[in-house]
Design a protein around this motif. Structure first.
Motif, PDB file in Angstrom:
ATOM      1  N   ALA A 236       0.829  -1.205   0.000  1.00 32.10           N
ATOM      2  CA  ALA A 236       0.000   0.000   0.000  1.00 32.10           C
ATOM      3  C   ALA A 236       0.861   1.251   0.000  1.00 32.10           C
ATOM      4  N   MET A 237       1.924   1.245   0.788  1.00 31.47           N
ATOM      5  CA  MET A 237       2.817   2.411   0.812  1.00 31.47           C
ATOM      6  C   MET A 237       3.524   2.569  -0.536  1.00 31.47           C
ATOM      7  N   GLU A 238       3.813   1.436  -1.196  1.00 25.45           N
ATOM      8  CA  GLU A 238       4.484   1.519  -2.489  1.00 25.45           C
ATOM      9  C   GLU A 238       3.550   2.081  -3.561  1.00 25.45           C
ATOM     10  N   PHE A 239       2.276   1.637  -3.560  1.00 26.62           N
ATOM     11  CA  PHE A 239       1.333   2.086  -4.585  1.00 26.62           C
ATOM     12  C   PHE A 239       0.731   3.468  -4.283  1.00 26.62           C
ATOM     13  N   ARG A 240       0.802   3.911  -3.028  1.00 28.25           N
ATOM     14  CA  ARG A 240       0.247   5.228  -2.679  1.00 28.25           C
ATOM     15  C   ARG A 240       1.285   6.061  -1.943  1.00 28.25           C
ATOM     16  N   PRO A 241       2.321   6.470  -2.640  1.00 30.68           N
ATOM     17  CA  PRO A 241       3.345   7.284  -1.976  1.00 30.68           C
ATOM     18  C   PRO A 241       2.832   8.663  -1.572  1.00 30.68           C
ATOM     19  N   ASP A 242       1.692   9.079  -2.174  1.00 29.08           N
ATOM     20  CA  ASP A 242       1.156  10.407  -1.851  1.00 29.08           C
ATOM     21  C   ASP A 242       0.087  10.354  -0.768  1.00 29.08           C
ATOM     22  N   ALA A 243      -0.022   9.223  -0.062  1.00 31.36           N
ATOM     23  CA  ALA A 243      -1.030   9.105   0.993  1.00 31.36           C
ATOM     24  C   ALA A 243      -0.718  10.079   2.119  1.00 31.36           C
ATOM     25  N   PRO A 244      -1.757  10.440   2.884  1.00 31.99           N
ATOM     26  CA  PRO A 244      -1.530  11.368   4.010  1.00 31.99           C
ATOM     27  C   PRO A 244      -0.481  10.823   4.972  1.00 31.99           C
ATOM     28  N   ALA A 245       0.199  11.737   5.635  1.00 31.05           N
ATOM     29  CA  ALA A 245       1.269  11.347   6.545  1.00 31.05           C
ATOM     30  C   ALA A 245       0.737  10.490   7.679  1.00 31.05           C
ATOM     31  N   ALA A 246      -0.474  10.785   8.144  1.00 28.10           N
ATOM     32  CA  ALA A 246      -1.033  10.000   9.247  1.00 28.10           C
ATOM     33  C   ALA A 246      -1.261   8.553   8.815  1.00 28.10           C
ATOM     34  N   ILE A 248       0.321   6.979   6.360  1.00 31.31           N
ATOM     35  CA  ILE A 248       1.631   6.339   6.184  1.00 31.31           C
ATOM     36  C   ILE A 248       2.233   5.978   7.534  1.00 31.31           C
ATOM     37  N   GLY A 249       2.072   6.868   8.517  1.00 25.28           N
ATOM     38  CA  GLY A 249       2.594   6.572   9.843  1.00 25.28           C
ATOM     39  C   GLY A 249       1.905   5.378  10.474  1.00 25.28           C
ATOM     40  N   ARG A 250       0.553   5.311  10.269  1.00 20.96           N
ATOM     41  CA  ARG A 250      -0.158   4.162  10.831  1.00 20.96           C
ATOM     42  C   ARG A 250       0.294   2.867  10.160  1.00 20.96           C
ATOM     43  N   ALA A 251       0.484   2.890   8.834  1.00 17.68           N
ATOM     44  CA  ALA A 251       0.962   1.696   8.130  1.00 17.68           C
ATOM     45  C   ALA A 251       2.361   1.315   8.583  1.00 17.68           C
ATOM     46  N   ALA A 252       3.208   2.313   8.764  1.00 15.25           N
ATOM     47  CA  ALA A 252       4.568   2.013   9.242  1.00 15.25           C
ATOM     48  C   ALA A 252       4.537   1.406  10.637  1.00 15.25           C
ATOM     49  N   GLY A 253       3.614   1.896  11.468  1.00 15.33           N
ATOM     50  CA  GLY A 253       3.492   1.319  12.799  1.00 15.33           C
ATOM     51  C   GLY A 253       3.046  -0.128  12.761  1.00 15.33           C
TER      52      GLY A 253
END
Length: 417
Positions: A236-246, A248-253
């Motif tokens: 998801a992070m790879e296909f949506r690099p422009d996702a909101p920071a929140a 992306i942070g939740r996915a990274a967590g």
């Protein structure tokens, strides 16, 4: 345990010098058909029997002057044949039948070869089956009446000499047959022990194989769930690099937490491999009590999960049953995230003692494009085997609308079932 030369599990032991060479040949299969060397025991036995033959021959030679009307030439020939017969005793191991057959006519004309004849009969009984002993010794005993008529014993009556000779031959042959049967018994016990050891090794190998398969299933069930979360959120992070920071942070967590849990689960499995009997190998195995945490984890990872839990826990759910149901739900959620990301998942667990336990994981078709996630189908095979081992059944497959359902029915003892 006896020390053995390290040429195999059943190599010839270091005390082989105490065994007959025929036994060492059986214990040393690497020698094939080659004739074994004489052991120290063989040399002692051979020298003893040689001196026995010589001693009996000398006794017969001392008694020869008492024989009436014995020609001098016959006496010389008798002693010469006796000496040659004593020398032939050394051939008894290699040609026991041939030696015994040759000694039959020699013994008819030579009293001094009687000791060698006794040794030949003993060797024949030790090294050959009874049919050879019966034929050769029976032929000799049949000639005794004629022999003692031609050369009567100077010290014993005719009948007493025959009876004494028959008793002596019978005793020697009986002793030889006893030695043979004892040796065969020892080899039979050795062979039985060898087979038992081989069967034990095969059972150990089978147990190790089953243990490896169980560990492989456990590793798949435990790690696939965590690694799928990593794969889905990383994709998801790879296909949506422009996702909101929140977001992306939740996915990274989620990725960080899943990686941490995967490492922890891997440590537990390694602990199972390293732990000895009675040692604690890690955290307890999951049961139905942990199902809520599993669903909550999936929800935190972004999957919409509806849990319908209707289990009568009045008598307590057996640990093995709960663990099987947990793994089935875990695999169903893992497959839903991999092959239908974004689709809601329905989990239904219901049952009671005596009625059985029903486990169902259902998801509709994915709402959009599905990223390519590698899979081998081993997870479905694993939960099918778990259900079979528990005595239950399991079905899985797509529905006409593109959804996927995993449904299992597990027995739950109790009640009037």
């Amino acid at each position: 345990m006896d020390k053995e030369r390290s040429t195999g599990a059943w190599a010839v032991p270091e005390y082989r010098w105490l065994l007959p060479s025929a036994v060492t040949r059986e214990l040393d299969p690497d020698r094939g058909e080659r004739s074994p060397r004489r052991t120290l025991r063989d040399w002692l036995v051979d020298f003893t029997l040689f001196f026995v033959a010589v001693g009996l021959g000398l006794s017969a030679a001392d008694a020869m002057p008492q024989e009436e009307n014995l020609p001098h030439a016959l006496g010389v020939a008798d002693q010469l044949l006796g000496a040659l017969s004593c020398g032939a005793v050394w051939l008894r191991r290699r040609w026991p039948v041939g030696l015994a057959v040759v000694m039959l006519p020699v013994a008819l004309v030579s009293n001094t070869s009687g000791g060698a004849l006794i040794v030949a009969f003993f060797s024949l009984a030790v090294h050959r089956p009874f049919k050879y002993v019966a034929a050769i010794c029976g032929s000799y005993l049949a000639t005794l009446p004629v022999f003692f008529l031609v050369r009567p014993d100077p010290e014993l009556p005719y009948l007493a000499a025959i009876v004494l000779t028959v008793a002596l031959v019978s005793a020697v042959v009986g002793w030889g047959m006893f030695v043979r049967s004892r040796r065969q018994l020892m080899m039979s016990l050795r062979d039985r022990a060898r087979r038992a050891e081989t069967e034990a090794e095969l059972r150990a190998e089978q147990a190790q194989r089953l243990a490896r398969e169980a560990i492989a299933r456990e590793m798949h069930d435990v790690l696939a769930h965590r690694l799928t979360l990593l794969s889905v959120h990383a994709g998801a992070m790879e296909f949506r690099p422009d996702a909101p920071a929140a977001e992306i942070g939740r996915a990274a967590g989620v990725i960080r937490e899943s990686a941490h849990e995967a490492l922890q689960d891997l440590r537990e499995i390694i602990g199972v491999l390293r732990a000895g009997e009675g040692e604690d190998s890690g955290r307890p195995q999951p049961t139905l009590a942990a199902l809520g945490a599993l669903v909550a984890e999936s929800r935190e990872a972004g999957t919409e999960v509806a849990l319908d839990y209707r289990v009568d826990e009045t008598g307590g759910v057996p640990a093995s049953l709960g663990r099987t149901a947990y793994r089935i739900v875990q695999e169903g959620l893992t497959n839903a995230r991999k092959h239908a990301p974004g689709a809601p998942v329905g989990v239904r667990v219901a049952g009671a003692p005596g009625e059985g336990l029903t486990v169902e994981v259902r998801n509709p078709a994915p709402p959009g494009e599905v990223p390519a996630v590698p899979g081998s189908g081993q997870g479905l095979i694993g939960i099918a085997e778990r259900a079979h081992l528990a005595g239950g059944t399991i079905t899985h497959g797509e529905d006409p609308h593109g959804g996927f359902t995993v449904s299992a029915r597990l027995p739950w003892a109790g009640g009037n079932a």
